[in-house]
Design a protein around this motif. Sequence first.
Motif: not given
Length: 284
Positions: A41-59, A64-72
């Motif tokens: 369900r969590a993955i689907k919610a993210i996928i739905d956001t990507v498809t519905e909001e037309k997320v670009t590769y830059d976004e 990804k860069a931000w998620l890495i920084r959260v951990g760092e």
Amino acid sequence: MSVETTATAAASGANATEKFRAHKTAAAEVSAERVNLLASRAIKAIIDTVTEEKVTYDEYNALKAWLIRVGEDGEWPLFLDVWIEHSVEEVANEHREGSKGTIEGPYYVPGSPVLHTPAALPKREDEAGTPLLFQGRVTNVAGKALPGAHVEIWHADDAGYYSQFAPGIPEWNLRGTVVADNDGNYQINTLLPAPYQIPTDGACGQLIAAAGWHAWRPAHLHLKVSAPGHELITTQLYFTADEHLSDDIASAVKPELILDPKLATSGNGKEVSYDFVLDPASPK
């Protein structure tokens, strides 16, 4: 050098991560079916956001860069406790008849000094802030006193910093576990905490700036109240007239948790009363 100029998001985040690992269990008895359901369900919610909001590769790459920084930066406890925990708390406490709960947040440390009522929280000799007498009674849902109940309390100082998460503050500053008397009454002498911004020089601050949000939490007391045979309640108490009661970044404020301190009868600072009502422990 002052705390204000030396506290950093990375250091605070690292402390929060370290204390989570030391004091919280990461194990849960969860079936494969439950993990499959929740993860899917969590993955689907993210996928739905990507498809519905037309997320670009830059976004996508920025994410990804931000998620890495959260951990760092060690800010996963901060991120989850600020933006997700309030919904988990609502589900966990929806059965309660007694006092309202809210989020624990990332700055809890178990094992604070045990003090008997009337108590004064540990503080520095030159601790800034307005004195606050916080008092009340602990009962069960039938109104019967709970003698010896534990009122565990911690809060930020007048500058908005927590002991053990910012440098230059004594270990147990403004933290304590107060034991109620035989009638369930407690009295705690402390100081009014200040509203504060969550750390903004790390990954969470980067998100806040990018989204055009604010980083403020209203001033609050953190509490865990417990008694044998009863459910522990974790909560926060806020103060009237705080400008961020309606837009707390952590979405943790509830009307039942707002205090209205008055001038202390002693003439020194403020005082306020709040009674805690504990639910019976669930049978195992």
